[in-house]
Write a protein that holds these residues in place. Sequence first.
Motif, short mmCIF file in Angstrom:
data_model
loop_
_atom_site.label_atom_id
_atom_site.label_comp_id
_atom_site.label_asym_id
_atom_site.label_seq_id
_atom_site.Cartn_x
_atom_site.Cartn_y
_atom_site.Cartn_z
N ARG A 1 47.08 42.93 28.72
CA ARG A 1 46.35 42.15 29.73
C ARG A 1 45.36 41.22 29.03
O ARG A 1 44.62 41.65 28.14
CB ARG A 1 45.62 43.11 30.67
N ARG B 1 41.81 47.74 34.15
CA ARG B 1 43.20 48.23 34.26
C ARG B 1 43.37 49.19 35.43
O ARG B 1 44.37 49.10 36.17
CB ARG B 1 43.59 48.92 32.96
N GLU C 1 46.04 48.09 38.24
CA GLU C 1 47.30 48.82 38.36
C GLU C 1 47.36 49.66 39.62
O GLU C 1 48.42 49.77 40.24
CB GLU C 1 47.49 49.71 37.12
#
Length: 461
Positions: free
Chosen positions: A289, A336, A340
């Motif tokens: 990322r 994250r 996600e």
Amino acid sequence: MTTPQEELLPATRRALLHRIAVAQAEGRTPSLVAAVVRGGRTVWHGARTSVDGHGPDENVQYRIGSITKTFTAVLVLRLRDEGLLDLGDPLEKHLPGTGAGAATIAELLAHSGGLAAESPAPWWERTPGSLRPELADVLGKQPLLHPVGRRHHYSNPGYTLLGALVEKLRGAPWEDVLQREVLEPLGLTRTSGLPRAPHAGGWAVHPWADVMLAEPAEDLGRMAPAGQLWSTTGDLARFAVFLARGNDTVLSAETVREMRAPAAAAEATDVLTGAAYGLGLQIQRWDGRLLVGHSGSLPGFLATLTISVEDDVAAVVLTNCTSGPLTARVGADLVRIVAEAEPRIPEPWRPLPEADACVLELAGQWYWGTNAFALRLTIDGGVSLEPLSGNGRRSRFRANPDGTWTGIEGYYAGELLQAVRRPDGAVSHLDLGSFVFTRQPYDEGAPVPGGVDPEGWRGVG
């Protein structure tokens, strides 16, 4: 009021709390606070243990160290946008006599000006700024350790020079300019050069025993533009929104996008980790990322501000220990977890409000040689050009008043795209930085450089 779509799910909130709880416990730090931003607003705040006996909230100040550099970079970019300087100007043009004047302003912003990493002894972060009253005291007898512009070498004195540049061109102290031009317009009321209650105290934690030692909190004086500021998760969350979206009262979206682009050649070790540096912003890939922001440290404090523009998620992590949690890792993990667990919901597709017929006829397939590309109209009035297959060059272009477009990213950043028409008004080809794009591969009706074989396409028998 927060709508259900904006709220984080309970499982996500628990995962975020778990992550900072592990960081505080394993990092052995007195307190740790964090915030997550999504959709332009703070959607989560968490804290572990206490400051002065109370759980720290989003208004408790911590020292943010080198995140200060990003604020200084914003001030310099404002000067550029106002036409008071050019990033290609050597420092000597505006601030003569420093001994480091061959470095350009862009090189100083990107830490490629060749300057030393630190000021001469004593350790400037733990000693009063009054020991370094002049720029010569900050730079020392040998300001340059590397050829100017040749390599990225992080430099605190470089940002001291940029702060002095701001003072010279604005005719006011760096902190006053910062207050007037950035903090007030963005509503950062809890960001300051000196601590304001409530604030955390800085601590060193003994590496082999669970005991602590108070760290001094020095006024850095001349070095202030490199690391002086105190701030909160609340203020830095608002600053993260600005760095992702811009704010026309401070810097445009286009200028903050420029800040987020790599501006310095990476070291070989940085290439392996995907790290780079923009104009006052660190750039790195974590778990695939792309993240931008900045970390900070001063004796007694660690900090990080982390933004994933693509995911529209940012994180702030602040803690009050000299060494302990890897805040950059924690910040990346917070981003994250949200990205996600709750992927960004795209904006609904909507048709363009109107389309220029002369632009619409350019949409579709084009060829550069035998490579197929697609030109598309974008919702912001520009166009995009990307390969139909493979990993060829792609870019987005902003529209110019004269009917041309200028590249804003990738290989074609800054390059001019224009449609070339025949005398009857029909489109002959696209010209992109001298490359000819045609409707058919090597279209014999277009001025393909080198000409087209008159025997045309053929097999080999």
